[in-house]
Design a protein around this motif. Structure first.
Motif, PDB file in Angstrom:
ATOM      1  N   ARG A   1      -6.504  13.294   2.112  1.00 20.56           N
ATOM      2  CA  ARG A   1      -7.068  12.567   0.971  1.00 20.56           C
ATOM      3  C   ARG A   1      -6.665  11.105   1.001  1.00 20.56           C
ATOM      4  N   PHE A   2      -5.384  10.850   1.260  1.00 19.48           N
ATOM      5  CA  PHE A   2      -4.911   9.471   1.318  1.00 19.48           C
ATOM      6  C   PHE A   2      -5.658   8.702   2.407  1.00 19.48           C
TER       7      PHE A   2
ATOM      8  N   HIS B   1      -6.141  13.113  10.882  1.00 19.89           N
ATOM      9  CA  HIS B   1      -7.468  13.735  10.830  1.00 19.89           C
ATOM     10  C   HIS B   1      -8.446  12.824  10.091  1.00 19.89           C
ATOM     11  N   ALA B   2      -8.011  12.299   8.933  1.00 23.76           N
ATOM     12  CA  ALA B   2      -8.881  11.434   8.138  1.00 23.76           C
ATOM     13  C   ALA B   2      -9.204  10.138   8.874  1.00 23.76           C
ATOM     14  N   LEU B   3      -8.202   9.549   9.525  1.00 23.79           N
ATOM     15  CA  LEU B   3      -8.450   8.298  10.246  1.00 23.79           C
ATOM     16  C   LEU B   3      -9.466   8.511  11.359  1.00 23.79           C
TER      17      LEU B   3
ATOM     18  N   VAL C   1       0.850  -1.189   0.000  1.00 25.47           N
ATOM     19  CA  VAL C   1       0.000   0.000   0.000  1.00 25.47           C
ATOM     20  C   VAL C   1       0.886   1.241   0.000  1.00 25.47           C
ATOM     21  N   ILE C   2       0.736   2.041  -1.064  1.00 19.93           N
ATOM     22  CA  ILE C   2       1.530   3.267  -1.154  1.00 19.93           C
ATOM     23  C   ILE C   2       0.708   4.351  -1.839  1.00 19.93           C
ATOM     24  N   GLY C   3       0.863   5.572  -1.362  1.00 24.94           N
ATOM     25  CA  GLY C   3       0.239   6.731  -1.989  1.00 24.94           C
ATOM     26  C   GLY C   3       1.298   7.792  -2.210  1.00 24.94           C
TER      27      GLY C   3
ATOM     28  N   CYS D   1      -7.792   5.456   1.136  1.00 26.44           N
ATOM     29  CA  CYS D   1      -7.082   4.175   1.125  1.00 26.44           C
ATOM     30  C   CYS D   1      -7.906   3.069   1.787  1.00 26.44           C
ATOM     31  N   ASP D   2      -7.619   1.845   1.351  1.00 28.40           N
ATOM     32  CA  ASP D   2      -8.274   0.654   1.903  1.00 28.40           C
ATOM     33  C   ASP D   2      -7.614   0.320   3.234  1.00 28.40           C
ATOM     34  N   LEU D   3      -8.388   0.374   4.300  1.00 30.78           N
ATOM     35  CA  LEU D   3      -7.843   0.166   5.634  1.00 30.78           C
ATOM     36  C   LEU D   3      -7.854  -1.302   6.069  1.00 30.78           C
TER      37      LEU D   3
END
Length: 337
Positions: A231-232, A257-259, A218-220, A236-238
Motif C-alpha cells: 500500500r505504501f 512488489h508495488a515499485l 517522507v514517512i509511512g 507514496c509520491d515517488l
C-alpha cells in the motif's frame, strides 16, 4: 505381540541403587552442600549407570522451587518475536526450566491480567514477555508483581528487566549505508506506533538524516505485513525519492512488489533496505539489503536476564548490535556516478 519399552529411571531408582534417600539425590542434582564426597560419588555413579535424566519436579524436592516460567507471547506470526520465542524456549530447556506459554491475540488489559493470574496460580518464578505490542508490556509492568518480569524491548523500563537489540543504531547503519551510496532523499516506512522497536528504528532514521543535514520528509506507517508495504509503495509520491528504509523485511517485500508494479526498478530507480534478515530476504529478486538481528542471542539473553533476577543476581546484559547485510536491492544514486 506387545513390544516392551524400557522404563525410564526415576529419582527413587537412583536412590535405591546408591543406597541413599531421594532427598539426598535431589541435593546432589541441585549441587547443594552438606553431602559427603563419597555419597556424592555414589549418587553420580548411579545416575550414570541408570542413564537418569532429572525432571524439574525432582529438582524441586529439596529447593521447593517450581523451576517454571510464564511466557506471554504475541499471537501474530511476526518473524522477530516468534524467532526470539523459539530460542527462549530452547534456552529454557537447556537450563532445565519449564515454560508455560500464553499466546496473546487479544491485548485487552483484562485478558492479560487473567493470564498473569493463571501463571501465578501455577507458582511460576518469573514471567517473560515477547511481543511487539507495547500495550501488553505496559499492563504486565503495571501489575507490580512480587516475582521478576523480563520483556523483549529495546528501551529500559522501571520495575522490569528489558532485553533487546540496539534498534536505534541498527536503523542508523541502514541510513548510513544509503547515504554512502549518494542517496539524500531517503523515505521511511515505520512499524506500528505501539511498538517500541518501531519507534527506535524511526528515531535512528531521523537522527542519521539530521546529522547529515538531510530532510526526513517522507514517512509511512505499517503493521509489519507485506500488504502494508505494498500500500505504501502504491500510494507514496515517488518524485525525488531515491531510497526507502523499511522497518522490517515483510513490509519491504510488499514495497518492492508495488515499485515493480509502478514501473520502477530496484535498485536502478529506488534502493530498498529492510530490517531483521528473514530467511527469504537473500532469495528475493533482487536480494534484499537488510539489518540482521541475532534472534538466537536475543532469546537466550532474555532467559538469562530473567533467571538472574529470579536468583537475585545482576541481570544487566549488553545489547546486541544488529548487522547491516548488503545485497543487490541497494545501489548508487545515478547522480552520484
Amino acid at each position: 505381540m506387545r513390544e516392551d519399552t524400557p522404563r525410564q529411571a526415576t529419582i527413587f531408582d537412583v536412590a535405591r541403587l546408591a543406597g541413599v534417600s531421594h532427598q539426598t539425590v535431589s541435593r546432589v542434582l541441585n549441587d547443594l552442600p552438606n553431602v559427603r564426597a563419597s555419597t556424592r560419588v555414589r549418587v553420580e555413579e548411579a545416575i550414570k549407570k541408570l542413564r537418569y535424566v532429572p525432571s524439574p519436579a525432582a529438582r524441586a524436592l529439596v529447593t521447593r522451587r517450581s523451576r517454571t516460567i510464564g511466557l506471554i507471547a504475541t499471537g501474530a506470526p511476526e518473524f522477530g518475536p516468534s524467532s526470539a520465542q523459539l530460542y527462549f524456549n530452547a534456552a529454557a530447556r537447556d537450563a532445565t526450566w519449564s515454560v508455560f506459554t500464553a499466546s496473546m491475540i487479544d491485548s485487552e488489559p483484562a485478558s492479560i491480567r487473567a493470564v498473569v493470574e493463571a501463571f501465578l496460580r501455577q507458582n511460576v518464578e518469573g514471567i517473560a514477555v515477547i511481543t511487539s505490542h507495547q500495550g501488553i508490556v505496559d499492563v504486565v509492568a503495571g501489575m507490580e508483581l512480587a516475582i521478576p518480569v523480563a520483556a523483549l524491548e529495546a528501551t529500559p523500563r522501571t520495575g522490569i528487566t528489558t532485553v533487546g537489540a540496539d534498534q536505534y543504531n541498527g536503523a542508523r547503519s541502514a541510513v548510513r549505508h544509503l547515504a554512502s551510496l549518494g542517496h539524500r532523499h531517503i523515505a521511511h516506512l515505520a512499524g506500528p506506533r505501539d511498538s517500541g522497536d518501531a519507534r527506535e528504528r524511526e528515531r535512528g532514521w531521523r537522527d542519521e538524516l539530521n546529522a547529515r543535514g538531510f530532510e526526513a520528509r517522507v514517512i509511512g506507517t505499517g503493521d509489519w505485513s507485506p500488504s502494508a508495504g505494498y500500500r505504501f509503495g502504491m500510494e507514496c509520491d515517488l518524485e525525488r525519492l531515491s531510497a526507502v528504509f523499511v522497518a522490517n523485511d515483510q513490509m519491504a517485500v510488499g514495497l518492492m512488489h508495488a515499485l515493480t508494479a509502478r514501473g520502477r526498478s530496484v535498485p536502478g530507480d529506488i534502493s530498498v533496505v529492510g530490517f531483521d534478515d528473514v530467511p527469504e530476504a537473500e532469495h528475493l529478486s533482487p536480494p534484499l539489503t537488510t539489518v540482521r538481528q541475532d534472534f538466537e542471542r536475543i532469546g537466550r539473553d532474555l532467559l538469562s536476564a530473567l533467571l538472574a533476577r529470579i536468583n537475585g543476581e545482576d541481570s544487566a546484559i549488553e545489547q546486541s548490535v544488529p548487522e547491516l547485510i548488503e545485497r543487490a536491492s541497494t545501489g548508487r544514486h545515478p547522480a552520484a556516478g
